[in-house]
Every structure is written in C-alpha cells, then in structure tokens.
Motif scaffolding. Structure first.
Motif, short mmCIF file in Angstrom:
data_model
loop_
_atom_site.label_atom_id
_atom_site.label_comp_id
_atom_site.label_asym_id
_atom_site.label_seq_id
_atom_site.Cartn_x
_atom_site.Cartn_y
_atom_site.Cartn_z
N ALA A 168 5.58 -79.17 4.36
CA ALA A 168 4.37 -80.19 4.82
C ALA A 168 3.96 -79.99 6.20
CB ALA A 168 4.92 -81.59 4.40
N LYS A 169 2.61 -80.10 6.37
CA LYS A 169 2.16 -80.16 7.81
C LYS A 169 2.54 -81.51 8.28
CE LYS A 169 0.08 -75.67 6.96
NZ LYS A 169 -0.30 -75.53 5.65
N VAL A 170 2.39 -81.07 9.81
CA VAL A 170 2.50 -82.60 9.92
C VAL A 170 1.56 -82.94 11.64
CG1 VAL A 170 3.96 -84.32 10.82
CG2 VAL A 170 4.91 -83.63 9.06
N LEU A 171 0.90 -83.42 11.60
CA LEU A 171 0.18 -83.61 12.61
C LEU A 171 0.98 -84.71 13.45
CD1 LEU A 171 -1.46 -83.24 14.83
CD2 LEU A 171 -3.36 -84.37 13.69
N VAL A 172 1.25 -85.44 14.68
CA VAL A 172 1.38 -86.06 15.67
C VAL A 172 0.89 -86.03 16.42
CG1 VAL A 172 3.24 -87.55 17.45
CG2 VAL A 172 3.85 -85.77 15.19
N VAL A 173 -0.19 -87.44 16.68
CA VAL A 173 -1.29 -87.76 17.93
C VAL A 173 -0.56 -88.58 18.90
CG1 VAL A 173 -3.62 -88.73 18.25
CG2 VAL A 173 -2.68 -87.16 15.45
N GLY A 174 -0.71 -88.16 20.03
CA GLY A 174 0.21 -88.93 20.87
C GLY A 174 1.54 -88.17 21.30
N ALA A 175 2.32 -88.44 22.45
CA ALA A 175 3.48 -87.03 22.21
C ALA A 175 3.72 -87.93 23.17
CB ALA A 175 3.53 -85.49 22.89
N GLY A 176 4.07 -88.53 23.79
CA GLY A 176 4.69 -89.55 24.39
C GLY A 176 6.30 -90.25 23.88
N VAL A 177 7.08 -91.28 24.40
CA VAL A 177 8.15 -90.93 23.85
C VAL A 177 9.16 -91.16 22.11
CG1 VAL A 177 10.36 -92.95 23.80
CG2 VAL A 177 9.19 -92.05 25.64
N ALA A 178 7.56 -92.10 21.86
CA ALA A 178 7.37 -92.10 20.23
C ALA A 178 7.26 -91.08 19.49
CB ALA A 178 6.66 -93.11 19.74
N GLY A 179 6.47 -90.24 20.24
CA GLY A 179 5.51 -88.62 19.86
C GLY A 179 6.61 -87.84 19.26
N GLN A 181 9.90 -87.81 19.41
CA GLN A 181 10.98 -88.39 18.45
C GLN A 181 10.50 -87.81 17.99
OE1 GLN A 181 13.61 -88.56 17.31
NE2 GLN A 181 14.45 -88.97 19.32
N ALA A 182 9.46 -88.55 17.03
CA ALA A 182 8.62 -88.08 15.85
C ALA A 182 8.50 -86.40 15.70
CB ALA A 182 7.19 -88.47 15.35
N ILE A 183 7.97 -85.74 17.00
CA ILE A 183 7.75 -84.48 15.97
C ILE A 183 9.81 -83.36 15.89
CG2 ILE A 183 8.05 -82.37 17.47
CD1 ILE A 183 5.71 -83.40 19.34
N ALA A 184 10.31 -84.87 16.62
CA ALA A 184 11.71 -84.05 16.47
C ALA A 184 12.35 -84.05 14.91
CB ALA A 184 12.86 -85.19 17.42
N THR A 185 12.46 -85.33 14.61
CA THR A 185 12.50 -85.70 13.00
C THR A 185 11.75 -84.61 12.92
OG1 THR A 185 13.04 -87.99 14.23
CG2 THR A 185 13.05 -88.08 11.56
N ALA A 186 10.24 -84.68 12.35
CA ALA A 186 9.72 -84.06 10.81
C ALA A 186 10.35 -82.87 11.41
CB ALA A 186 8.21 -84.65 11.92
N LYS A 187 10.70 -82.07 12.54
CA LYS A 187 11.06 -80.70 12.55
C LYS A 187 12.45 -80.70 12.39
CE LYS A 187 10.39 -76.89 13.88
NZ LYS A 187 9.53 -76.07 13.57
N ARG A 188 13.22 -81.45 12.21
CA ARG A 188 14.53 -81.61 11.81
C ARG A 188 14.68 -81.32 10.38
NH1 ARG A 188 16.58 -86.32 14.23
NH2 ARG A 188 16.44 -85.84 16.73
N MET A 189 13.37 -81.97 9.37
CA MET A 189 13.51 -82.02 8.01
C MET A 189 12.56 -80.93 7.01
SD MET A 189 13.52 -86.39 7.61
CE MET A 189 13.10 -86.58 5.72
N ALA A 195 0.84 -81.07 17.52
CA ALA A 195 0.98 -81.98 18.13
C ALA A 195 -0.22 -82.41 19.02
CB ALA A 195 2.28 -82.83 18.65
N THR A 196 -1.09 -83.34 19.28
CA THR A 196 -2.02 -83.53 20.61
C THR A 196 -1.84 -84.27 21.39
OG1 THR A 196 -3.99 -83.27 21.02
CG2 THR A 196 -3.82 -84.53 19.35
#
Ligand code: NAD
Length: 362
Positions: A168-179, A181-189, A195-196
């Motif tokens: 699956a392809k995931v886009l994270v909009v906003g790479a602050g603290v939440a973003g 962690q979202a990137i790390a979690t999605a990658k792990r899965m 991201a942008t």
C-alpha cells in the motif's frame, strides 16, 4: 504540599493525570495526594492500588478541590468544579486557552494560577514535560492503525503462489511529531511512504525514516523561529495543489497532521483531489478537530466521498488512554517538580524560568 485531581468526564476524556506509577513518585518526594473515588477504574487502576501507595480517595469532589495546593487535570474541569477553585490555588492541564478564553480569564481575575501545558516552549529543557510531543507521537501511531484497519487491502507487499499483492502507498501530510511517527509506523507495517511539509528541516527526518519527501517546486522554507509552520502563500498553495493532485491518484492511504499554531488547520486535500483518488482509499485526518486538512473532514464520522473514506476523531487518544495517561502523567510530574522548591518545600512561580513564564496564563 497537596496535589489533587478529580475525575474527568470519561465520556469525552479517558486519560488521567495521576497514574499509580506517578503517584508513587509524588509521594516519594513528600507530596500528599488526593483523588476522586473510581478515578482510574476505567483504565484498570483500582482505588485500592492508589490507597496502598498512600493516596487519599474521596467521594466528595468539593473536599478534594478545597484541599489541594495544586489541581492537576487533563482538560478544564466543568463549571461546577471550577467554581470551587480559590485564590492562590494552582490549576495545571491542557486547558485550551483559546477555546476557553472567558472561563480562564475569570479564573486569572480571581488570582488562581493557571498553567496550560500546550503553551510549553519547544526547548531542550522542556522535552521531559512536552505533552504536545508525547501525545502527538501516540496520535500519529494510532491514526495509522485506524486507517489501516479501515483499508480493505493488505498493507505489505506479499508474493504468494496465487500472485503478488502490491504494498500500500501512504502519504503523510505534515511531518511534525505526529507525522514522523505515522511515517515510522506505516513503514514498519510494510507500506511505501511519502510525506510532505512546508518546513525543509523535515525532509531529512522523513528520509531518515525511509520515507520519500515530496518538495513543492521552488518553495522557500516556511518555518518560524520556534520551529512551527508559517501560513503558506497563494503561489505555494497552487504548487502544492498541483503536486498533491498528481500524487494522490496513486496513494491508498493519507494521514493528515498539518497544523499552524493558533489558527484553523489549512485545507490541503481539496475536493478535486479526492475525486481523483482511487475507490477504497482512506484518509485519516488528525487535524479534523482543528477544522481539518481536507475539504470534507468531520469529527467522529466516516464520510464517504466517491468511494474515498475520510475519518477523524475528537480525541483519538481516548483509544489508547493507558499509554497516553502514562506519558501525560510523567510529563506533568516533571512540570510540577520544576515548579517545586525542594529546599523550602514550596511552589516557586519563578517568572525568569521560560518554562514557567510561557505556560502561566496572565
Ligand atoms: P504541528 O503539530 O504544529 O504541525 C504539524 C506539521 O504540519 C508541522 O511539521 C508543520 O510544519 C506542518 N504543516 C503546517 N502547514 C502545512 C502545510 N500547509 N503543508 C504541509 N505541512 C504543513 O507541529 P509539531 O509536530 O508540534 O512540531 C512543531 C515543531 O516543533 C517541529 O519543528 C518539531 O521538530 C519541533 N519540536 C521540537 C521539540 C524540542 O524539544 N526541541 C520537541 C517537539 C517538537
């Protein structure tokens, strides 16, 4: 010195400000603690557990509030509880001073010392107290879990005898603290992650987590001195729109986290971009409660727009209240100990301390 906390309204807020682990630490420092009956029951923390540590449990919340030097909470307590707080008492929480302006002004007028932890400066010394980071980190993780649970295809690439399932392809909009962690979690899965952000410093962070950073062509770095985002120009918005419109055609899941302090969240995912997305795609909008990063975000609803499901919640942290309380209570403990003058056993509201000065509402 007495620290007290009354139950939150658990219909809206399941986190607590004093966990048993932290109660032990306060008591070891010589603080007396009182809480409401059944304070942590919904999280599996029984009254007996607190009592064994030396915490006093009261049925009457008036008695609790009256006896406290410091009242620690999550949100601003209800009006009947607020009316019990008296001059020189201290109230600490995430009190949302923009939304609760009038109520907080009244408390300040009555000489109650109000500290709101979302105003903490993002400086190194405040990191152990940084509730924005500890909670945003969990929110970023949980947004991925929620969106993946609603996505009707597999996330990682699977090569089987029956054929290959693409990642699956995931886009994270906003790479602050939440973003992040979202990137790390999605990658792990096993997802492929893009991201942008408007802050160029985030590019390196995204890449270090294995994400692909999407830069808006010709954009300048829109970062304030405090590390937050600036509002974007019309030209930037147009370029970002073009970039995202094309990218979103290939994206399965979008995690939105973009915020600008003190302002409504920017609308980044427009109507025409959602129309172009594939049926079955999912958008989880963590900014929904601040107005939303998409044209259709609504809190506590799943909106179906041309087969794309858009979701957001008032308080995603209510879905992992034990972890969120554990980190929040630790942050709060570190904040209280910074206010406490151990030698003289009293609270010292030292306005020369940037942490105290920035969080105290004047
Ligand atoms: P935030 O929640 O205010 O915003 C989330 C992200 O959205 C930010 O990265 C922001 O740049 C981005 N954003 C805003 N508008 C956007 C747009 N139009 N398009 C794309 N992205 C957009 O931010 P945060 O997570 O609280 O982090 C803010 C800053 O604080 C970051 O620089 C972070 O590294 C820093 N920080 C520092 C410390 C410290 O102790 N030094 C601790 C935590 C965070």
């Amino acid at each position: 010195m007495k620290i007290v906390s009354v139950s939150e309204d658990i219909k809206f807020e399941r986190r607590i400000a004093i966990t048993p682990e932290i109660a032990k630490k306060y008591i070891a420092l010589g603080f007396e603690l009182s809480i409401s009956e059944n304070y942590g029951e919904h999280l599996g923390f029984r009254d007996d557990e607190y009592k064994e540590l030396g915490v006093k449990i009261y049925k009457d919340e008036k008695e609790i509030i009256n006896s406290g030097d410091i009242i620690v909470q999550l949100g601003l307590p209800s009006d009947d509880k607020i009316s019990l707080i008296k001059k020189n008492q201290i109230l600490i929480g995430v009190l949302n001073p923009y939304k609760n302006k009038e109520k907080i002004e009244n408390l300040v007028k009555n000489k109650i010392n109000i500290f709101s932890l979302e105003l903490l400066p993002r400086i190194t010394r405040a990191q152990s107290m940084d509730i924005l980071s500890s909670q945003a980190n969990l929110a970023g993780y949980k947004a991925v879990i929620e969106s993946f649970a609603n996505f009707e295809k597999a996330i990682p690439m699977m090569m089987t005898a029956a054929g290959t399932v693409p990642a699956a392809k995931v886009l994270v909009v906003g790479a602050g603290v939440a973003g992040l962690q979202a990137i790390a979690t999605a990658k792990r899965m096993g997802a492929i992650v893009f991201a942008t952000d408007v802050r160029m410093a985030s590019k390196e962070q995204v890449e270090s987590l294995g994400g692909k950073f999407l830069t808006v062509e010709g954009s300048e770095n829109l970062e304030t001195e405090g590390g937050y985002a600036k509002e974007t120009s019309e030209d930037f918005k147009k370029k970002q729109e073009e970039l995202l419109r094309e990218t979103l055609k290939k994206i399965d899941i979008v995690i939105c986290t973009a915020l600008i302090p003190g302002k409504k969240a920017p609308v980044i995912i427009k109507d025409n971009m959602i129309t172009n997305m594939q049926t079955g795609s999912v958008i989880y909008d963590l900014a929904a409660v601040q107005g939303g990063n998409t044209a259709y975000s609504e809190v506590d609803k799943i909106i179906n727009k041309d087969g794309v499901r858009i979701m957001g919640e008032t308080n995603i942290l209510n879905k992992l209240p034990i972890s969120a309380s554990s980190l929040y209570a630790k942050n709060l403990f570190n904040f209280v100990t910074n206010l406490y003058d151990k030698e003289n056993k009293k609270i010292n509201i030292n306005l020369e301390d940037e942490i105290i000065e920035k969080t105290l509402i004047k």
